[in-house]
Design a protein around this motif. Structure first.
Motif, mmCIF file in Angstrom:
data_model
loop_
_atom_site.group_PDB
_atom_site.id
_atom_site.type_symbol
_atom_site.label_atom_id
_atom_site.label_comp_id
_atom_site.label_asym_id
_atom_site.label_seq_id
_atom_site.Cartn_x
_atom_site.Cartn_y
_atom_site.Cartn_z
ATOM 1 N N ASP A 103 0.828 -1.217 0.000
ATOM 2 C CA ASP A 103 0.000 0.000 0.000
ATOM 3 C C ASP A 103 0.859 1.263 0.000
ATOM 4 N N VAL A 104 1.948 1.243 0.759
ATOM 5 C CA VAL A 104 2.847 2.397 0.786
ATOM 6 C C VAL A 104 3.490 2.587 -0.584
ATOM 7 N N ALA A 105 3.893 1.504 -1.221
ATOM 8 C CA ALA A 105 4.488 1.599 -2.559
ATOM 9 C C ALA A 105 3.471 2.160 -3.555
ATOM 10 N N ASP A 106 2.228 1.660 -3.496
ATOM 11 C CA ASP A 106 1.174 2.176 -4.385
ATOM 12 C C ASP A 106 0.961 3.664 -4.170
ATOM 13 N N LEU A 107 0.902 4.064 -2.908
ATOM 14 C CA LEU A 107 0.682 5.476 -2.596
ATOM 15 C C LEU A 107 1.851 6.332 -3.082
ATOM 16 N N ALA A 108 3.075 5.836 -2.927
ATOM 17 C CA ALA A 108 4.249 6.579 -3.389
ATOM 18 C C ALA A 108 4.188 6.813 -4.893
#
Length: 142
Positions: A103-108
């Motif tokens: 999720d953090v990678a997607d948001l980044a």
């Protein structure tokens, strides 16, 4: 047989608190204004500490709980858990690694695209009614 005492360092979801209360004698530390007195009088019944990245288990807390067997963090970080003291005393430590990694990678990626394409500026322009007054400067591929 005495119920296992679980010391909760900070609030968590109602569901998780309810599940812990069903199975254990749950102590919510923030409900006790005299924390040191509470810990002294309940030290022998607490076998688990539950916290998160902001409220864990310090060396002092670990030392004050002679029956402590496990420290569990319902977050990724273990910065607030004295891992050395846990290792020294043979106390298990758990957390939830990699729960947010995807999720953090997607948001980044989303934030990079939003920045490069000026999406936030475009959104403000449309919401403010600026589109009625003229064109918005379009961005190009990067």
């Amino acid at each position: 047989m005495e119920a296992i005492g679980v010391l909760m360092m900070c609030p968590m979801s109602d569901y998780l608190e309810t599940q812990l209360e069903k199975r254990f004698n749950l102590f919510k530390l923030w409900n006790f204004p005299e924390k040191n007195e509470f810990l002294k009088s309940n030290a022998n019944s607490v076998r688990a500490v539950v916290g998160n990245a902001t409220a864990g288990a310090s060396a002092e807390l670990i030392e004050s709980l002679p029956k402590l067997e496990i420290v569990s963090s319902f977050s990724v970080g273990l910065d607030k858990v004295d891992l050395g003291k846990c290792r020294e005393k043979g106390i298990r430590v758990t957390n939830t690694p990699d729960v947010l990694t995807d999720d953090v990678a997607d948001l980044a990626i989303g934030l990079m695209l939003a920045t490069l394409r000026g999406l936030c500026e475009c959104d403000r322009y449309v919401r403010s009614g600026g589109w009625k007054k003229g064109d918005f400067k379009l961005t190009t591929k990067v």
